[in-house]
Motif scaffolding. Structure first.
Motif, PDB file in Angstrom:
ATOM      1  N   LEU A  65      -1.265   1.064 -14.548  1.00 42.72           N
ATOM      2  CA  LEU A  65      -0.040   2.081 -14.679  1.00 42.72           C
ATOM      3  C   LEU A  65       0.109   2.848 -15.943  1.00 42.72           C
ATOM      4  N   ARG A  66      -0.118   2.118 -17.150  1.00 40.74           N
ATOM      5  CA  ARG A  66      -0.065   2.584 -18.435  1.00 40.74           C
ATOM      6  C   ARG A  66      -1.292   3.801 -18.437  1.00 40.74           C
ATOM      7  N   PHE A  67      -2.353   3.585 -17.786  1.00 41.70           N
ATOM      8  CA  PHE A  67      -3.384   4.762 -17.980  1.00 41.70           C
ATOM      9  C   PHE A  67      -3.298   5.685 -16.761  1.00 41.70           C
ATOM     10  N   GLN A  68      -2.261   5.644 -15.898  1.00 44.64           N
ATOM     11  CA  GLN A  68      -2.247   6.283 -14.510  1.00 44.64           C
ATOM     12  C   GLN A  68      -3.478   6.412 -13.603  1.00 44.64           C
ATOM     13  N   MET A  69      -3.723   5.092 -13.559  1.00 43.76           N
ATOM     14  CA  MET A  69      -5.234   5.180 -12.822  1.00 43.76           C
ATOM     15  C   MET A  69      -4.896   4.770 -11.313  1.00 43.76           C
ATOM     16  N   ASN A  70      -4.337   5.530 -10.561  1.00 45.77           N
ATOM     17  CA  ASN A  70      -3.954   5.176  -9.309  1.00 45.77           C
ATOM     18  C   ASN A  70      -4.767   4.688  -8.181  1.00 45.77           C
ATOM     19  N   PHE A  71      -6.044   5.254  -8.362  1.00 41.41           N
ATOM     20  CA  PHE A  71      -7.064   4.703  -7.175  1.00 41.41           C
ATOM     21  C   PHE A  71      -7.363   3.170  -7.778  1.00 41.41           C
ATOM     22  N   LEU A  72      -7.647   3.079  -8.957  1.00 40.84           N
ATOM     23  CA  LEU A  72      -7.998   1.517  -9.522  1.00 40.84           C
ATOM     24  C   LEU A  72      -6.717   0.504  -9.076  1.00 40.84           C
ATOM     25  N   ARG A  73      -5.489   1.081  -9.227  1.00 35.49           N
ATOM     26  CA  ARG A  73      -4.588   0.478  -8.834  1.00 35.49           C
ATOM     27  C   ARG A  73      -4.217   0.231  -7.523  1.00 35.49           C
ATOM     28  N   GLU A  74      -4.537   0.980  -6.578  1.00 38.47           N
ATOM     29  CA  GLU A  74      -4.602   0.799  -5.259  1.00 38.47           C
ATOM     30  C   GLU A  74      -5.516  -0.219  -4.833  1.00 38.47           C
ATOM     31  N   VAL A  75      -6.900  -0.305  -5.587  1.00 32.81           N
ATOM     32  CA  VAL A  75      -7.711  -1.184  -4.985  1.00 32.81           C
ATOM     33  C   VAL A  75      -7.497  -2.567  -5.428  1.00 32.81           C
ATOM     34  N   LEU A  76      -6.840  -2.627  -6.730  1.00 35.27           N
ATOM     35  CA  LEU A  76      -6.452  -3.918  -7.065  1.00 35.27           C
ATOM     36  C   LEU A  76      -5.164  -4.535  -6.288  1.00 35.27           C
ATOM     37  N   GLU A  77      -4.526  -3.491  -5.962  1.00 38.30           N
ATOM     38  CA  GLU A  77      -3.270  -4.080  -4.933  1.00 38.30           C
ATOM     39  C   GLU A  77      -3.792  -4.370  -3.860  1.00 38.30           C
ATOM     40  N   HIS A  78      -4.952  -3.721  -3.138  1.00 41.34           N
ATOM     41  CA  HIS A  78      -5.420  -4.349  -1.883  1.00 41.34           C
ATOM     42  C   HIS A  78      -6.108  -5.837  -2.182  1.00 41.34           C
ATOM     43  N   MET A  79      -6.609  -5.882  -3.199  1.00 38.40           N
ATOM     44  CA  MET A  79      -7.441  -7.260  -3.451  1.00 38.40           C
ATOM     45  C   MET A  79      -6.194  -8.160  -3.601  1.00 38.40           C
ATOM     46  N   ILE A  80      -5.010  -7.897  -3.982  1.00 34.78           N
ATOM     47  CA  ILE A  80      -4.044  -8.819  -4.340  1.00 34.78           C
ATOM     48  C   ILE A  80      -3.468  -9.108  -2.885  1.00 34.78           C
ATOM     49  N   GLU A  81      -3.514  -8.466  -1.958  1.00 32.68           N
ATOM     50  CA  GLU A  81      -2.705  -8.545  -0.590  1.00 32.68           C
ATOM     51  C   GLU A  81      -3.729  -9.473   0.269  1.00 32.68           C
ATOM     52  N   GLU A  82      -5.053  -9.124  -0.100  1.00 33.37           N
ATOM     53  CA  GLU A  82      -5.897  -9.918   1.205  1.00 33.37           C
ATOM     54  C   GLU A  82      -5.935 -11.245   0.389  1.00 33.37           C
ATOM     55  N   GLY A  83      -6.265 -11.135  -1.130  1.00 32.20           N
ATOM     56  CA  GLY A  83      -6.453 -12.399  -1.901  1.00 32.20           C
ATOM     57  C   GLY A  83      -5.300 -13.515  -1.536  1.00 32.20           C
ATOM     58  N   ARG A  84      -3.997 -13.078  -1.558  1.00 28.17           N
ATOM     59  CA  ARG A  84      -2.944 -13.841  -1.088  1.00 28.17           C
ATOM     60  C   ARG A  84      -3.317 -14.467   0.273  1.00 28.17           C
ATOM     61  N   ARG A  85      -3.905 -13.842   1.124  1.00 24.11           N
ATOM     62  CA  ARG A  85      -4.054 -14.597   2.408  1.00 24.11           C
ATOM     63  C   ARG A  85      -5.145 -15.118   2.387  1.00 24.11           C
ATOM     64  N   ILE A  86      -6.124 -15.007   1.682  1.00 24.11           N
ATOM     65  CA  ILE A  86      -7.295 -15.981   1.531  1.00 24.11           C
ATOM     66  C   ILE A  86      -6.743 -17.556   0.741  1.00 24.11           C
ATOM     67  N   ALA A  87      -6.015 -17.049  -0.301  1.00 24.20           N
ATOM     68  CA  ALA A  87      -5.484 -18.220  -1.049  1.00 24.20           C
ATOM     69  C   ALA A  87      -4.684 -19.134  -0.143  1.00 24.20           C
ATOM     70  N   LEU A  88      -4.035 -18.627   1.047  1.00 18.60           N
ATOM     71  CA  LEU A  88      -3.148 -19.434   1.857  1.00 18.60           C
ATOM     72  C   LEU A  88      -3.856 -19.700   3.065  1.00 18.60           C
ATOM     73  N   GLY A  89      -5.097 -19.277   3.009  1.00 19.27           N
ATOM     74  CA  GLY A  89      -5.867 -19.997   4.285  1.00 19.27           C
ATOM     75  C   GLY A  89      -6.154 -18.955   5.559  1.00 19.27           C
ATOM     76  N   ASN A  90      -5.497 -17.598   5.502  1.00 20.45           N
ATOM     77  CA  ASN A  90      -5.709 -17.008   6.551  1.00 20.45           C
ATOM     78  C   ASN A  90      -6.206 -15.511   6.369  1.00 20.45           C
ATOM     79  N   GLY A  91      -6.919 -15.400   5.517  1.00 21.61           N
ATOM     80  CA  GLY A  91      -7.365 -14.258   4.976  1.00 21.61           C
ATOM     81  C   GLY A  91      -8.603 -13.715   5.608  1.00 21.61           C
ATOM     82  N   ASN A  92      -9.304 -12.574   5.434  1.00 27.46           N
ATOM     83  CA  ASN A  92     -10.475 -11.837   6.024  1.00 27.46           C
ATOM     84  C   ASN A  92     -11.480 -11.788   4.872  1.00 27.46           C
ATOM     85  N   GLU A  93     -12.458 -12.779   4.807  1.00 27.86           N
ATOM     86  CA  GLU A  93     -13.149 -12.599   3.595  1.00 27.86           C
ATOM     87  C   GLU A  93     -14.066 -11.338   3.461  1.00 27.86           C
TER      88      GLU A  93
END
Length: 92
Positions: free
Chosen positions: A42-70
């Motif tokens: 956000l500090r560097f205004q890197m919107n695409f990178l932020r989106e990719v990281l947010e997608h990883m967070i979302e799917e990673g949370r599912r994986i950590a809880l046992g129901n994600g899509n590897e």
């Protein structure tokens, strides 16, 4: 420019560590790391990178809880590592 390089290095180090552990070993600690990286993008205004990281967070949370899509996590991981690789090539 140095801060930008440090950000790319942080992402690269984290992604290498995750690769060695395996995507299925994604943990809630990884989510914390990624959330910190999102703040830095956000500090560097890197919107695409932020989106990719947010997608990883979302799917990673599912994986950590046992129901994600590897497969989906792998896609996000590859996008992230390719972004970092291209970014570091262009700055060198």
């Amino acid at each position: 420019m140095e801060d930008y390089s440090q950000l790319m290095q942080k992402i690269s180090s984290w992604s290498e560590e995750l690769l060695l552990r395996g995507l299925s070993q994604f943990t809630l600690r990884d989510i914390e790391v990624l959330e910190q990286l999102v703040v830095e993008t956000l500090r560097f205004q890197m919107n695409f990178l932020r989106e990719v990281l947010e997608h990883m967070i979302e799917e990673g949370r599912r994986i950590a809880l046992g129901n994600g899509n590897e497969g989906l996590m792998l896609l996000h991981y590859c996008r992230l590592t390719q972004y970092v690789q291209l970014s570091t090539q262009e700055t060198s």
